[in-house]
Design a protein around this motif. Structure first.
Motif, short mmCIF file in Angstrom:
data_model
loop_
_atom_site.label_atom_id
_atom_site.label_comp_id
_atom_site.label_asym_id
_atom_site.label_seq_id
_atom_site.Cartn_x
_atom_site.Cartn_y
_atom_site.Cartn_z
N LEU A 1 14.80 18.76 10.18
CA LEU A 1 15.98 17.45 11.36
C LEU A 1 14.07 16.90 12.42
O LEU A 1 14.81 15.58 12.97
N PHE A 2 12.96 16.64 11.91
CA PHE A 2 12.01 16.29 12.16
C PHE A 2 12.23 14.95 11.41
O PHE A 2 11.02 13.82 12.05
N ALA A 3 12.49 15.38 9.87
CA ALA A 3 12.01 14.53 8.89
C ALA A 3 12.75 12.53 9.37
O ALA A 3 11.75 11.70 8.90
N PRO A 4 13.12 12.41 10.02
CA PRO A 4 13.77 10.86 9.92
C PRO A 4 13.00 10.65 11.10
O PRO A 4 12.29 9.06 10.18
N GLY A 5 12.19 11.40 11.89
CA GLY A 5 11.50 10.26 12.81
C GLY A 5 10.31 10.17 11.92
O GLY A 5 8.99 8.62 12.33
N LEU A 6 9.50 11.37 11.58
CA LEU A 6 8.50 11.13 10.65
C LEU A 6 8.42 10.01 9.63
O LEU A 6 7.40 9.61 9.09
N LEU A 7 9.69 9.77 9.33
CA LEU A 7 10.04 8.95 7.74
C LEU A 7 9.10 7.17 8.76
O LEU A 7 8.92 6.56 7.44
N LEU A 8 10.14 7.69 9.28
CA LEU A 8 9.93 6.48 9.97
C LEU A 8 8.12 6.36 11.01
O LEU A 8 7.23 4.90 10.75
N LEU A 9 7.92 6.98 11.62
CA LEU A 9 6.16 7.21 11.62
C LEU A 9 5.66 6.23 10.17
O LEU A 9 4.02 5.77 10.60
N LEU A 10 5.75 7.29 9.27
CA LEU A 10 4.48 7.04 7.88
C LEU A 10 5.35 5.01 7.19
O LEU A 10 4.25 4.95 6.78
N LEU A 11 6.34 4.87 7.67
CA LEU A 11 6.08 3.72 7.39
C LEU A 11 5.32 2.74 8.24
O LEU A 11 5.30 1.88 7.77
N GLN A 12 6.23 2.70 9.38
CA GLN A 12 4.72 1.80 10.76
C GLN A 12 3.09 2.85 9.87
O GLN A 12 2.71 1.02 10.71
N SER A 13 2.74 3.27 10.14
CA SER A 13 2.01 3.82 9.88
C SER A 13 0.95 3.77 8.74
O SER A 13 -0.28 3.40 8.58
N SER A 14 1.59 3.54 7.76
CA SER A 14 0.39 3.06 6.19
C SER A 14 0.71 2.33 6.03
O SER A 14 1.19 0.98 5.72
N PRO A 15 -0.89 2.08 5.26
CA PRO A 15 -0.95 -0.21 4.94
C PRO A 15 -0.31 -0.27 3.84
O PRO A 15 0.28 -0.96 3.95
N THR A 16 0.43 0.77 2.70
CA THR A 16 1.09 0.58 1.60
C THR A 16 1.84 1.13 2.05
O THR A 16 2.82 2.42 1.92
N PHE A 17 3.48 1.31 0.76
CA PHE A 17 3.96 1.40 1.05
C PHE A 17 4.40 2.42 -0.36
O PHE A 17 4.51 3.85 0.17
N TRP A 18 3.77 1.80 -1.47
CA TRP A 18 3.93 2.80 -2.62
C TRP A 18 2.81 3.63 -2.87
O TRP A 18 3.35 5.07 -2.57
N ASN A 19 1.66 3.31 -2.54
CA ASN A 19 0.73 4.32 -2.61
C ASN A 19 0.41 4.76 -1.34
O ASN A 19 -0.05 6.28 -1.67
N ASP A 20 0.48 4.72 0.16
CA ASP A 20 0.60 5.14 1.23
C ASP A 20 1.91 6.86 1.31
O ASP A 20 1.63 7.20 1.65
N VAL A 21 3.09 5.88 1.47
CA VAL A 21 3.94 6.45 2.06
C VAL A 21 4.57 6.94 0.85
O VAL A 21 4.80 8.43 0.92
N ILE A 22 4.44 6.63 -0.33
CA ILE A 22 5.15 7.50 -1.41
C ILE A 22 4.37 8.32 -2.23
O ILE A 22 4.74 9.59 -2.00
N VAL A 23 3.51 7.93 -2.53
CA VAL A 23 2.44 8.74 -3.28
C VAL A 23 1.50 10.00 -2.45
O VAL A 23 1.80 10.89 -2.85
N ARG A 24 1.13 8.85 -1.89
CA ARG A 24 -0.18 10.14 -0.91
C ARG A 24 0.65 11.51 0.00
O ARG A 24 0.68 12.45 0.38
N ARG A 25 1.55 10.66 0.67
CA ARG A 25 1.93 11.36 1.37
C ARG A 25 3.18 12.42 1.59
O ARG A 25 3.60 13.41 2.01
N LEU A 26 3.92 11.32 1.46
CA LEU A 26 5.48 11.57 0.95
C LEU A 26 5.05 13.04 -1.13
O LEU A 26 6.23 13.71 -0.67
N GLY A 27 3.73 12.82 -1.58
CA GLY A 27 4.42 13.11 -3.25
C GLY A 27 3.66 14.11 -2.75
O GLY A 27 3.91 15.45 -2.75
N LEU A 28 1.98 14.24 -2.56
CA LEU A 28 1.43 14.68 -2.16
C LEU A 28 1.46 15.64 -1.11
O LEU A 28 0.84 16.66 -0.95
N GLY A 29 1.41 15.36 -0.10
CA GLY A 29 1.42 15.46 1.48
C GLY A 29 2.54 16.77 1.36
O GLY A 29 2.39 17.59 1.45
#
Length: 539
Positions: free
Chosen positions: A250-278
């Motif tokens: 239930l916290f995931a939608p808010g986390l996704l918004l925060l990741l989009l706002q805080s990450s320098p890049t979309f693919w490398n930081d949001v998708i790969v590092r934080r959503l994928g590896l994290g």
């Protein structure tokens, strides 16, 4: 006689004046102490001491509850039976793992955690030791939450900037702003104390031993890591919380918004590092034994989204007939409300951000990408763009801690408000968020552009009126969860309290604050490192 009366009258007047002076001096001294304790140089130490006092009190109160109040068996034996089927019998098919209360419906992290607890408690037989372990979970949860609230207080205190008071109007503005912030900080401190008074929460952790306790502990640790800008570690701990019980999603939608706002890049930081590896990798590692053998059974049972709950145990919809409560149309209706609520809040956030673009120069990339703070080219870092084009303006963001906590808890509460059912242990999912949502949504921000600050006419009345409303909401929710078995009246009270919280969440702030931190490469080379006037962190 006339002279005597005149002398007596003068003495009375002098006495009254002295009493008024004493009262005024006392009031001035109290108000100075009140403000300095909240906003002074050592105010942070007072926050720390208050948190420490509350935590020590919780340790003593928890021990007394375990000693005095009898334990109530609900799910502990079933947990041990489910773990035994995996550890002792080697069963990896989730369709065949069962306990007295039904099949295993929790992810793999639950199995590992309670297998450890089973080992520590003599195969689950030592209930007293299990209660002490859960006391550790409880006080760790309380400390983590209090630290989150402490960071909310620090963020509030950072707004106590002094403006130049060259005119009488500016002096009044500064005085009211200081008064408002002092009331706000004292309100946060009192609400910290309220967090330690829930009878139902103590019961969930210490007398029932539900798995919701360690789940929420991990969740709050992840939020604290996010607030401290440890995004990678926070994603890993968030994933561990999901692996114990999937309500954390239930916290995931808010986390996704925060990741989009805080990450320098979309693919490398949001998708790969934080959503994928994290987030994804820990789920794959923990679930590997089950995914390698019976993957569909594991995914369907551990993350069972279409589970039908019993009307007997619902706390929030007891006033509905059973045939309506279990019907598919009712479930779809609640799901549509949940998604609509998230969309409304997203649109509201975009509208607030769009209003702020009138004071800031937009980059050449799309407006929607700009509002979400995602770069046009996901593989190009902001500093590389600066090197390639010294005249371009880039946007760097470090999200404010209070904004992070609020966004996560709003996302969760929208799911709670439109949940198909709430059981008694589900109270732990959002109890700690209630005062934060109510108190933070009452914040009145000022626009820090051209030193034009907006202030309240009666800051004390505004703050303490909201404080009373917050206590009323918490009392109503606590009362509903203490009513056993639930009644149509208790469910109606709970729903009304939820409506009040939703109303305050969805109500726009009194004044919108400038939300972006702009960094121009050319001005950065010429400046001495100080921020541009009139800019502040995203809140």
């Amino acid at each position: 006689m006339v002279g005597l009366r005149s002398s007596s009258s003068n003495d009375d007047r002098t006495k009254n004046e002295n009493q008024q002076e004493t009262t005024t001096t006392t009031q001035n001294w109290f108000w100075q102490w009140y403000q300095s304790n909240a906003l002074g140089a050592h105010a942070g130490w007072y926050d720390f001491l208050w948190i420490l006092v509350l935590w020590v009190g919780e340790c003593g109160l928890g021990a007394a509850i375990i000693y005095k109040v009898p334990y109530t068996e609900i799910d502990w034996i079933a947990y041990m039976q489910e773990v035994q089927a995996v550890v002792d019998d080697g069963q990896l098919d989730y369709r065949k793992i069962r306990g007295d209360t039904g099949p295993l419906v929790y992810p793999a992290g639950f199995v590992y955690l309670f297998a450890l607890l089973r080992h520590l408690t003599n195969q689950g037989e030592s209930i007293a030791l299990a209660q002490l372990i859960f006391l550790g979970f409880y006080v760790a949860t309380q400390m983590t939450v209090l630290l989150i609230y402490g960071m909310m207080v620090q963020a509030e205190r950072q707004d106590a900037t002094t403006i130049s008071s060259s005119t009488q109007q500016q002096k009044q503005q500064q005085q009211r702003k200081t008064e408002y912030l002092a009331h706000r900080i004292w309100g946060w401190r009192l609400l910290m104390g309220v967090l330690c008074l829930s009878k139902r929460l103590h019961s969930i952790y210490l007398l029932r031993l539900f798995n919701d306790g360690p789940t929420m502990l991990l969740l709050y640790i992840s939020i604290l890591l996010f607030m401290k800008q440890f995004w990678q570690w926070g994603c890993c701990v968030f994933s561990l919380a999901v692996s114990v019980k999937m309500n954390v999603l239930l916290f995931a939608p808010g986390l996704l918004l925060l990741l989009l706002q805080s990450s320098p890049t979309f693919w490398n930081d949001v998708i790969v590092r934080r959503l994928g590896l994290g987030c994804a990798l820990p789920q794959l590692v923990l679930g590997a034994p089950f995914l390698a053998t019976y993957p569909l059974a594991y995914l369907r049972k551990a993350f069972e989204l279409d589970r039908i709950f019993f009307h007997q145990w619902t706390v929030n919809f007891k006033f509905l007939p059973n045939n309506v409560f279990v019907s598919k149309p009712w479930a779809l209706f609640l799901l549509s409300l949940h998604l609509s609520g998230l969309l409304f809040l997203a649109r509201q956030w975009l509208a607030r951000a769009a209003a702020q673009t009138t004071t800031l120069a937009l980059p050449k990339q799309g407006i929607s990408r700009y509002l979400f703070l995602v770069n046009e080219k996901g593989d190009e870092k902001p500093e590389e763009k600066t090197k390639n084009n010294h005249t371009s303006s880039t946007t760097t963001t470090q999200l404010a801690p209070d904004y992070i906590a609020y966004t996560m808890m709003v996302s969760n509460f929208v799911g709670i408000a439109f949940a198909r059912t709430l059981h008694y242990q589900f109270y732990s999912w959002y109890f700690h968020a209630l005062p934060l949502l109510m108190w933070y949504s009452a914040s009145v921000y000022s626009i820090s552009v051209n030193n034009n600050d907006a202030v309240l006419e009666r800051p004390g009345f505004y703050c303490w009126r909201r404080f009373v409303i917050t206590l009323g909401v918490m009392a109503a929710v606590e009362c509903a969860f203490l009513t056993f078995p639930a009644t149509p009246l208790s469910s109606a009270i709970l729903q009304m309290a939820h409506v009040v919280v939703l109303w305050h969440i969805c109500s726009p702030p009194r004044v919108v604050v400038v939300a972006m931190v702009k960094q121009n490469s050319r001005s950065k080379e010429q400046s001495t490192g100080s921020a541009e006037p009139g800019t502040k962190k995203l809140q």
